[in-house]
Design a protein around this motif. Structure first.
Motif, PDB file in Angstrom:
ATOM      1  N   CYS A 148    -110.910 -20.166 -20.253  1.00  0.00           N
ATOM      2  CA  CYS A 148    -111.408 -21.162 -18.766  1.00  0.00           C
ATOM      3  C   CYS A 148    -112.796 -20.659 -19.046  1.00  0.00           C
ATOM      4  O   CYS A 148    -113.525 -19.559 -19.690  1.00  0.00           O
ATOM      5  CB  CYS A 148    -111.074 -19.742 -17.366  1.00  0.00           C
TER       6      CYS A 148
ATOM      7  N   CYS B 119    -115.006 -18.169 -16.422  1.00  0.00           N
ATOM      8  CA  CYS B 119    -114.103 -16.914 -15.653  1.00  0.00           C
ATOM      9  C   CYS B 119    -114.237 -16.280 -17.169  1.00  0.00           C
ATOM     10  O   CYS B 119    -113.020 -15.376 -16.937  1.00  0.00           O
ATOM     11  CB  CYS B 119    -113.540 -17.353 -14.472  1.00  0.00           C
TER      12      CYS B 119
ATOM     13  N   CYS C 228    -108.486 -23.945 -13.739  1.00  0.00           N
ATOM     14  CA  CYS C 228    -108.329 -21.977 -14.401  1.00  0.00           C
ATOM     15  C   CYS C 228    -107.563 -22.008 -13.123  1.00  0.00           C
ATOM     16  O   CYS C 228    -107.949 -21.821 -11.714  1.00  0.00           O
ATOM     17  CB  CYS C 228    -109.926 -22.175 -14.253  1.00  0.00           C
TER      18      CYS C 228
ATOM     19  N   CYS D 104    -110.558 -19.119 -11.575  1.00  0.00           N
ATOM     20  CA  CYS D 104    -111.742 -20.247 -10.548  1.00  0.00           C
ATOM     21  C   CYS D 104    -110.994 -21.230  -9.744  1.00  0.00           C
ATOM     22  O   CYS D 104    -112.497 -21.612  -9.289  1.00  0.00           O
ATOM     23  CB  CYS D 104    -112.429 -19.304 -11.217  1.00  0.00           C
TER      24      CYS D 104
HETATM   25 ZN   LIG Z   1    -111.826 -19.923 -14.910  1.00  0.00          ZN
END
Ligand SMILES: [Zn+2]
Length: 306
Positions: free
Chosen positions: A4, A7, A33, A36
């Motif tokens: 990702c 994050c 993701c 997140c």
């Molecule tokens: Zn993420």
């Protein structure tokens, strides 16, 4: 292995999406993701130019105002910013007022397209404006104190009081690199405004790949509030506020795609009565208040002492 871009989690789930605005189709693999919720185009075509045909909206011609209109815009801007009178607000006044702008602030618009927004700020009395967009034809001086540069902000030598991105961030491949350059190009205490689609959208959860602002394959990254905050704070920004500003476009655009139509507002007459349209507008306002809209404004600040 993909991670990702917000994050850095490698826990991703994948789905396929088609180009729908112009009906070009294709099969584009996006990653969501799990941690997140942010979205990203997993493998980016080497040449995206064929997905930006000549009638793409950011290629529209700049419309200039005559001297009388410019005089009125300047007067209106001063009164609006001084007294906050709502009915005098330009359509972008809701975010402008939050930046507490000064007319001599040095302002950058990243992904400025034809420079229309900067031109409106110029007409409103702002005097130090620079647009950056590697996809415009050439460097241009539009007016005194208003330049458009055919390059990325990274290549600029100057620093800014505020930098803004209006629906250009999601077209960029590397959010870390973009945010980092903005941080470097901001003066201490400088502000960054990013407006972009967000994957917190209820309409994304309900409609998945028919969501009009997924916009495959042009949208390369779509953060959630959670993912955006992680990335921005990691780079040293303070995230002062997030405000949703989505419209009924999320509903009628998505409905067009669900019906297999191209993005043509004229086609909405088949299913949109005046009443339905106004209930969509009310729903958009409610979603914004509830944090379920499909686009948001991120107000960031570079701390004076890092
Ligand atoms: Zn993420």
């Amino acid at each position: 292995m993909s991670k990702c871009k917000f994050c850095e989690s490698s826990d991703l789930s994948f789905f396929q999406a088609k180009e729908r605005m112009f009906g070009l189709g294709g099969n584009f693999s996006y990653a969501e993701c799990i941690f997140c919720g942010s979205l990203q185009l997993d493998s980016i075509p080497a040449d995206l130019s064929s997905y930006y045909p000549a009638d793409y909206y950011s290629f529209a011609e700049l419309k200039k105002s005559n001297p009388i209109a410019r005089f009125l815009k300047k007067f209106r801007m001063r009164v609006f910013l001084r007294f906050g009178i709502k009915w005098l607000s330009p359509e972008y006044g809701y975010w402008l007022v939050k930046l507490q702008p000064g007319f001599s602030d040095r302002i950058a618009d990243v992904g400025c397209g034809n420079g229309q927004l900067l031109y409106e700020l110029h007409a409103g009395g702002f005097t130090d404006l620079q647009g950056f967009d590697p996809f415009i034809a050439e460097d241009t001086q539009i007016a005194p104190g208003l330049y458009l540069w055919k390059k990325r902000i990274e290549e600029s030598e100057v620093s800014f009081d505020w930098i803004m991105m209006h629906h250009s961030f999601e077209h960029m491949e590397d959010p870390n690199g973009v945010l980092k350059s903005c941080y470097e190009k901001l003066k201490p205490g400088g502000k960054l405004l990013i407006r972009c689609p967000v994957a917190d959208a209820e309409v994304w959860k309900e409609s998945c790949e028919f969501w009009v602002q997924l916009d495959a394959p042009r949208h390369l990254i779509i953060p959630t509030l959670k993912g955006f905050k992680i990335k921005a704070e990691q780079l040293g920004f303070v995230l002062d506020e997030v405000a949703f500003d989505s419209t009924d476009f999320q509903f009628w655009g998505t409905e067009l795609y669900r019906r297999g139509e191209l993005l043509d507002e004229g086609k909405t007459t088949a299913f949109l009565t005046k009443d339905v349209r106004s209930s969509m507008q009310e729903k958009a306002l409610r979603y914004n208040q509830e944090g379920k809209g499909d686009q948001a404004c991120f107000y960031l600040r570079k701390p004076i002492k890092a």
